[in-house]
Design a protein around this motif. Structure first.
Motif, PDB file in Angstrom:
ATOM      1  N   ASP A  24       0.805  -1.221   0.000  1.00 56.61           N
ATOM      2  CA  ASP A  24       0.000   0.000   0.000  1.00 56.61           C
ATOM      3  C   ASP A  24       0.838   1.271   0.000  1.00 56.61           C
ATOM      4  OD1 ASP A  24      -2.209  -1.631   0.030  1.00 56.61           O
ATOM      5  OD2 ASP A  24      -2.744  -1.212   2.123  1.00 56.61           O
ATOM      6  N   TYR A  25       2.017   1.226   0.626  1.00 61.29           N
ATOM      7  CA  TYR A  25       2.835   2.424   0.734  1.00 61.29           C
ATOM      8  C   TYR A  25       4.032   2.418  -0.212  1.00 61.29           C
ATOM      9  CZ  TYR A  25      -0.036   3.812   4.618  1.00 61.29           C
ATOM     10  OH  TYR A  25      -1.100   4.196   5.390  1.00 61.29           O
ATOM     11  N   GLY A  26       4.137   1.389  -1.033  1.00 62.18           N
ATOM     12  CA  GLY A  26       5.119   1.382  -2.108  1.00 62.18           C
ATOM     13  C   GLY A  26       6.561   1.213  -1.681  1.00 62.18           C
ATOM     14  N   PHE A  27       6.810   0.417  -0.644  1.00 60.22           N
ATOM     15  CA  PHE A  27       8.201   0.126  -0.301  1.00 60.22           C
ATOM     16  C   PHE A  27       8.423  -1.365  -0.383  1.00 60.22           C
ATOM     17  CE2 PHE A  27       6.054   0.111   3.839  1.00 60.22           C
ATOM     18  CZ  PHE A  27       6.540  -1.032   4.441  1.00 60.22           C
ATOM     19  N   SER A  28       9.682  -1.756  -0.519  1.00 58.82           N
ATOM     20  CA  SER A  28       9.994  -3.177  -0.607  1.00 58.82           C
ATOM     21  C   SER A  28      10.724  -3.612   0.657  1.00 58.82           C
ATOM     22  CB  SER A  28      10.839  -3.475  -1.850  1.00 58.82           C
ATOM     23  OG  SER A  28      12.003  -2.702  -1.828  1.00 58.82           O
ATOM     24  N   LEU A  29      10.512  -4.848   1.019  1.00 58.69           N
ATOM     25  CA  LEU A  29      11.135  -5.409   2.214  1.00 58.69           C
ATOM     26  C   LEU A  29      12.496  -5.981   1.858  1.00 58.69           C
ATOM     27  CD1 LEU A  29       8.012  -7.262   3.604  1.00 58.69           C
ATOM     28  CD2 LEU A  29       8.884  -5.025   4.250  1.00 58.69           C
ATOM     29  N   ARG A  30      13.442  -5.759   2.741  1.00 59.71           N
ATOM     30  CA  ARG A  30      14.782  -6.287   2.532  1.00 59.71           C
ATOM     31  C   ARG A  30      15.304  -6.789   3.866  1.00 59.71           C
ATOM     32  NH1 ARG A  30      19.269  -2.271   0.755  1.00 59.71           N
ATOM     33  NH2 ARG A  30      20.535  -2.969   2.475  1.00 59.71           N
ATOM     34  N   ALA A  31      15.717  -8.021   3.889  1.00 55.45           N
ATOM     35  CA  ALA A  31      16.210  -8.611   5.129  1.00 55.45           C
ATOM     36  C   ALA A  31      17.689  -8.300   5.319  1.00 55.45           C
ATOM     37  CB  ALA A  31      16.007 -10.132   5.096  1.00 55.45           C
ATOM     38  N   CYS A  32      18.031  -7.961   6.551  1.00 52.29           N
ATOM     39  CA  CYS A  32      19.444  -7.808   6.907  1.00 52.29           C
ATOM     40  C   CYS A  32      20.046  -9.206   7.030  1.00 52.29           C
ATOM     41  CB  CYS A  32      19.591  -7.094   8.244  1.00 52.29           C
ATOM     42  SG  CYS A  32      19.060  -5.393   8.233  1.00 52.29           S
ATOM     43  N   ARG A  33      21.304  -9.330   6.679  1.00 54.48           N
ATOM     44  CA  ARG A  33      21.974 -10.609   6.879  1.00 54.48           C
ATOM     45  C   ARG A  33      22.114 -10.879   8.362  1.00 54.48           C
ATOM     46  NH1 ARG A  33      27.059  -9.685   3.549  1.00 54.48           N
ATOM     47  NH2 ARG A  33      27.938 -10.886   5.258  1.00 54.48           N
ATOM     48  N   PRO A  34      21.854 -12.105   8.793  1.00 61.07           N
ATOM     49  CA  PRO A  34      21.992 -12.385  10.227  1.00 61.07           C
ATOM     50  C   PRO A  34      23.439 -12.272  10.684  1.00 61.07           C
ATOM     51  CG  PRO A  34      21.418 -14.392   9.003  1.00 61.07           C
ATOM     52  CD  PRO A  34      21.432 -13.262   8.024  1.00 61.07           C
ATOM     53  N   TYR A  35      23.593 -11.885  11.923  1.00 63.69           N
ATOM     54  CA  TYR A  35      24.911 -11.787  12.569  1.00 63.69           C
ATOM     55  C   TYR A  35      25.848 -10.828  11.840  1.00 63.69           C
ATOM     56  CZ  TYR A  35      22.826 -15.944  14.497  1.00 63.69           C
ATOM     57  OH  TYR A  35      21.933 -16.810  15.060  1.00 63.69           O
ATOM     58  N   PRO A  37      26.570  -7.078  12.273  1.00 67.33           N
ATOM     59  CA  PRO A  37      26.259  -5.879  13.050  1.00 67.33           C
ATOM     60  C   PRO A  37      26.260  -4.583  12.250  1.00 67.33           C
ATOM     61  CG  PRO A  37      28.215  -7.003  13.915  1.00 67.33           C
ATOM     62  CD  PRO A  37      27.731  -7.787  12.752  1.00 67.33           C
ATOM     63  N   LYS A  38      26.998  -4.562  11.154  1.00 69.68           N
ATOM     64  CA  LYS A  38      27.075  -3.324  10.391  1.00 69.68           C
ATOM     65  C   LYS A  38      25.695  -2.923   9.857  1.00 69.68           C
ATOM     66  CE  LYS A  38      29.932  -1.054   6.974  1.00 69.68           C
ATOM     67  NZ  LYS A  38      31.066  -1.174   6.096  1.00 69.68           N
ATOM     68  N   THR A  39      24.854  -3.889   9.506  1.00 68.60           N
ATOM     69  CA  THR A  39      23.518  -3.564   9.021  1.00 68.60           C
ATOM     70  C   THR A  39      22.472  -3.782  10.114  1.00 68.60           C
ATOM     71  OG1 THR A  39      23.354  -5.784   8.076  1.00 68.60           O
ATOM     72  CG2 THR A  39      23.984  -4.006   6.602  1.00 68.60           C
ATOM     73  N   LYS A  40      22.453  -4.948  10.694  1.00 63.64           N
ATOM     74  CA  LYS A  40      21.436  -5.268  11.695  1.00 63.64           C
ATOM     75  C   LYS A  40      21.557  -4.369  12.914  1.00 63.64           C
ATOM     76  CE  LYS A  40      18.179  -8.080  13.207  1.00 63.64           C
ATOM     77  NZ  LYS A  40      16.842  -7.952  12.743  1.00 63.64           N
ATOM     78  N   GLY A  41      22.757  -4.096  13.356  1.00 64.08           N
ATOM     79  CA  GLY A  41      22.963  -3.264  14.525  1.00 64.08           C
ATOM     80  C   GLY A  41      22.434  -1.856  14.340  1.00 64.08           C
ATOM     81  N   LYS A  42      22.589  -1.301  13.159  1.00 63.74           N
ATOM     82  CA  LYS A  42      22.089   0.041  12.898  1.00 63.74           C
ATOM     83  C   LYS A  42      20.567   0.067  12.945  1.00 63.74           C
ATOM     84  CE  LYS A  42      25.955   1.742  10.206  1.00 63.74           C
ATOM     85  NZ  LYS A  42      26.354   2.905  10.951  1.00 63.74           N
ATOM     86  N   VAL A  43      19.951  -1.000  12.471  1.00 66.68           N
ATOM     87  CA  VAL A  43      18.493  -1.081  12.514  1.00 66.68           C
ATOM     88  C   VAL A  43      18.011  -1.242  13.947  1.00 66.68           C
ATOM     89  CG1 VAL A  43      16.511  -2.488  11.820  1.00 66.68           C
ATOM     90  CG2 VAL A  43      18.318  -2.005  10.174  1.00 66.68           C
ATOM     91  N   GLU A  44      18.653  -2.109  14.704  1.00 68.29           N
ATOM     92  CA  GLU A  44      18.205  -2.421  16.061  1.00 68.29           C
ATOM     93  C   GLU A  44      18.629  -1.391  17.095  1.00 68.29           C
ATOM     94  OE1 GLU A  44      16.110  -4.747  16.843  1.00 68.29           O
ATOM     95  OE2 GLU A  44      16.052  -5.636  14.850  1.00 68.29           O
ATOM     96  N   ARG A  45      19.635  -0.611  16.827  1.00 65.23           N
ATOM     97  CA  ARG A  45      20.157   0.318  17.820  1.00 65.23           C
ATOM     98  C   ARG A  45      19.112   1.305  18.308  1.00 65.23           C
ATOM     99  NH1 ARG A  45      21.412   1.999  21.924  1.00 65.23           N
ATOM    100  NH2 ARG A  45      22.957   3.581  22.328  1.00 65.23           N
ATOM    101  N   PHE A  46      18.222   1.729  17.410  1.00 65.61           N
ATOM    102  CA  PHE A  46      17.208   2.692  17.818  1.00 65.61           C
ATOM    103  C   PHE A  46      16.268   2.104  18.870  1.00 65.61           C
ATOM    104  CE2 PHE A  46      13.181   4.988  17.550  1.00 65.61           C
ATOM    105  CZ  PHE A  46      13.632   6.275  17.800  1.00 65.61           C
ATOM    106  N   ASN A  47      16.038   0.784  18.826  1.00 68.09           N
ATOM    107  CA  ASN A  47      15.179   0.167  19.852  1.00 68.09           C
ATOM    108  C   ASN A  47      15.750   0.406  21.243  1.00 68.09           C
ATOM    109  OD1 ASN A  47      13.331  -0.814  18.021  1.00 68.09           O
ATOM    110  ND2 ASN A  47      14.281  -2.816  17.865  1.00 68.09           N
ATOM    111  N   GLY A  48      17.044   0.238  21.404  1.00 66.44           N
ATOM    112  CA  GLY A  48      17.677   0.476  22.693  1.00 66.44           C
ATOM    113  C   GLY A  48      17.591   1.939  23.097  1.00 66.44           C
TER     114      GLY A  48
END
Length: 151
Positions: A24-35, A37-48
């Motif tokens: 509906d909002y015109g974006f595509s999903l992209r999974a970060c590679r597990p383990y 930190p360069k990508t996943k950590g940046k996404v998760e850091r805001f949660n902390g």
């Protein structure tokens, strides 16, 4: 994401509501590679940051008054926190205030699609749902429960 590589390599099983939002909002999903930190950590850091700078202090303030943090209260306070605190700090990666970057990005964003509330299959949050403050790293079922999604 519900399950990585559920239908073969790179073919993940996504949450149905997230797929609807993406469509509906015109974006595509992209999974970060597990383990990675360069990508996943940046996404998760805001949660902390959100937990330690907003949720925990707000929950503590409410607890002193004998109240619990619920969705309505958090939603009522988040805008002021974003404007006064989160967007005004100097970001560790960009060395700029997020507000400045947000204003630049807003000029490039496309308008949101016009939809009536009845078009959305997503459930509305119910009043007085308690927000878990001990951790933001919960299984998807906890978020579904918080949002009132039937399993």
């Amino acid at each position: 994401m519900i399950e990585r590589d559920a239908f073969g390599e790179g073919q993940h099983r996504w949450n149905a509501h997230l797929l609807i939002l993406a469509r509906d909002y015109g974006f595509s999903l992209r999974a970060c590679r597990p383990y990675r930190p360069k990508t996943k950590g940046k996404v998760e850091r805001f949660n902390g940051y959100l937990k330690h700078s907003f949720i925990t202090p707000l929950a503590a303030s409410l607890k002193q008054l004998g109240l619990e943090l619920d969705v309505d209260t958090a939603n009522g306070q988040i805008g002021q926190w974003l404007n006064d605190i989160a967007h005004q700090r100097i970001h560790g990666t960009t060395d700029e205030k997020p507000q400045v970057l947000l204003e630049q990005e807003r000029q490039r964003l496309q308008p949101l699609p016009v939809k009536s509330p009845t078009d959305s299959p997503l459930p509305a949050l119910t009043r007085h749902q308690v927000i878990p403050t001990e951790s933001l790293q919960h299984p998807l079922s906890v978020y579904d429960q918080l949002l009132g999604v039937a399993s």
